[in-house]
Design an enzyme around this catalytic site. Structure first.
Site, PDB file in Angstrom:
ATOM      1  N   CYS A  30       1.824  -7.924   7.280  1.00 40.69           N
ATOM      2  CA  CYS A  30       1.961  -6.625   6.742  1.00 40.69           C
ATOM      3  C   CYS A  30       2.883  -6.475   5.910  1.00 40.69           C
ATOM      4  O   CYS A  30       4.302  -6.844   5.991  1.00 40.69           O
ATOM      5  CB  CYS A  30       2.155  -5.814   8.055  1.00 40.69           C
ATOM      6  SG  CYS A  30       2.188  -4.088   7.449  1.00 40.69           S
TER       7      CYS A  30
ATOM      8  N   ARG B  61     -10.648  -3.762   4.008  1.00 38.42           N
ATOM      9  CA  ARG B  61     -11.081  -2.436   3.559  1.00 38.42           C
ATOM     10  C   ARG B  61     -12.488  -2.284   3.205  1.00 38.42           C
ATOM     11  O   ARG B  61     -13.010  -1.105   3.199  1.00 38.42           O
ATOM     12  CB  ARG B  61     -10.385  -2.407   2.343  1.00 38.42           C
ATOM     13  CG  ARG B  61      -8.929  -2.063   2.611  1.00 38.42           C
ATOM     14  CD  ARG B  61      -7.913  -2.162   1.311  1.00 38.42           C
ATOM     15  NE  ARG B  61      -8.009  -3.460   0.987  1.00 38.42           N
ATOM     16  CZ  ARG B  61      -7.359  -3.621  -0.522  1.00 38.42           C
ATOM     17  NH1 ARG B  61      -6.924  -2.683  -0.983  1.00 38.42           N
ATOM     18  NH2 ARG B  61      -7.260  -4.781  -0.913  1.00 38.42           N
TER      19      ARG B  61
END
Length: 332
Positions: A103, A230
């Protein structure tokens, strides 16, 4: 050859759903599973949050039988906290535990967690070893190529994490400093896969947003599977379409407006069932424009959908959408 993580058989060339903050919750995972995702992960969960018994972190541990195999993903900067969080997460009954070393966002990476561990491989190895030893479940890791262009160290990371017992590694083809910008570079992922010392499955992640790309990159970069993030938001059909192409060599037509509405309704119903009507309706609002991307003159409907507060009215608008668009009007 089927791909295995510990005793979990994922079939040949599995498609994984990436853990995405505020997206990969059980309602979203349900529609992705229906469309063929082979392995899914929870949203990433703070180890400190789990130890403090924070409600938000605890709720992210919710998993359902239909989601299996499913991994719980945790992150943190303190080794002891990660060990404790692993014990708590294991009790929630997932099929595996995943550690987030990828992340890039500030409030994670700048607090010494997520991708920032790429700057301290020794600590990353110690933390991983502690997690592996704290659970009976297989442990996997998701990371990036490195911190920046001058420190692409994932080749070393793969070897050392395998040595302390991880069972699979997913690599996002960007550095931390790239965030989500520029193009993902999978060539280093291929090098890791070709390393004769690496025996665990290697999954590639980053920029896979079409059937063609999945098929080409499968051959070009030799990974054991692909993780999709995504591109699945508002388009869970991507898993179905890629699998169909792999199995038949044919491109499936995209979802009709009726299918889009049906999946959107399912997602909404699951959201309400899981979080209650008020929160379920509110959290679904971020998904409408994605489900109907490419639908001409959709703005008015979207404005309605994000302002309505009762289920019956939302259902009514979605039914109206189904009736008002010709199936051919969706732009792919």
């Amino acid at each position: 050859m089927p791909v295995k993580i510990g005793n979990i058989d994922l079939g040949e060339f599995p498609l994984l759903l990436a853990p995405m903050e505020d997206v990969s919750d059980p309602p979203f995972r349900f529609v992705c599973k229906q469309n063929g995702a082979d392995l899914m992960y929870t949203e990433f969960i703070s180890s400190e949050g789990l130890i403090r018994d924070a409600a938000k972190s605890r709720q992210k541990l919710d998993i359902f039988e239909y989601e299996r195999p499913i991994g719980i993903q945790i992150f943190g900067s303190n080794i002891e906290s990660m060990r404790e969080a692993t014990e708590i997460a294991s009790q929630a009954g997932p099929d595996l535990i995943d550690i987030n070393y990828g992340c890039p966002v500030k409030n994670v990476a700048c607090k010494g967690a997520g991708a920032s561990l790429l700057k301290d491989i020794d600590k990353m190895v110690k933390m991983t070893k502690a997690v592996v030893e704290a659970t009976h479940l297989p442990v996997t890791v998701k990371t990036r190529l490195g911190w920046d262009d001058n420190s692409k160290n994932v080749y070393e990371v793969a070897e050392r994490l395998q040595d302390v017992g991880i069972k699979a590694l997913t690599i996002h083809g960007r550095t931390r400093s790239q965030m989500y910008k520029g193009q993902a570079d999978w060539s280093l992922i291929r090098e890791v896969k070709r390393n004769p010392r690496v025996a665990i499955p290697i999954f590639g992640n980053g920029d896979v947003d079409s059937v063609e790309k999945a098929a080409n990159w499968r051959l070009e970069y030799e990974t054991d599977g692909i993780m999709i993030g995504r591109a699945a938001i508002g388009y869970p059909w991507i898993f179905r379409e890629i699998k169909h192409f792999f199995n038949t060599g044919e491109l499936l037509p995209g979802p009709t407006i009726t299918e889009r509405v049906e999946v959107c309704l399912t997602h909404l119903a699951k959201s309400i069932a899981w979080k209650g009507e008020k929160t379920g309706i509110f959290e679904m609002r971020r998904h409408y424009s994605n489900y109907f991307k490419g639908t001409p003159n959709f703005k008015e409907y979207r404005m309605k959908l994000v302002s309505l507060e009762d289920v019956a009215s939302i259902f009514e608008v979605l039914e109206e959408i189904k009736g008002n668009y010709n199936e051919a009007e969706i732009l792919q």
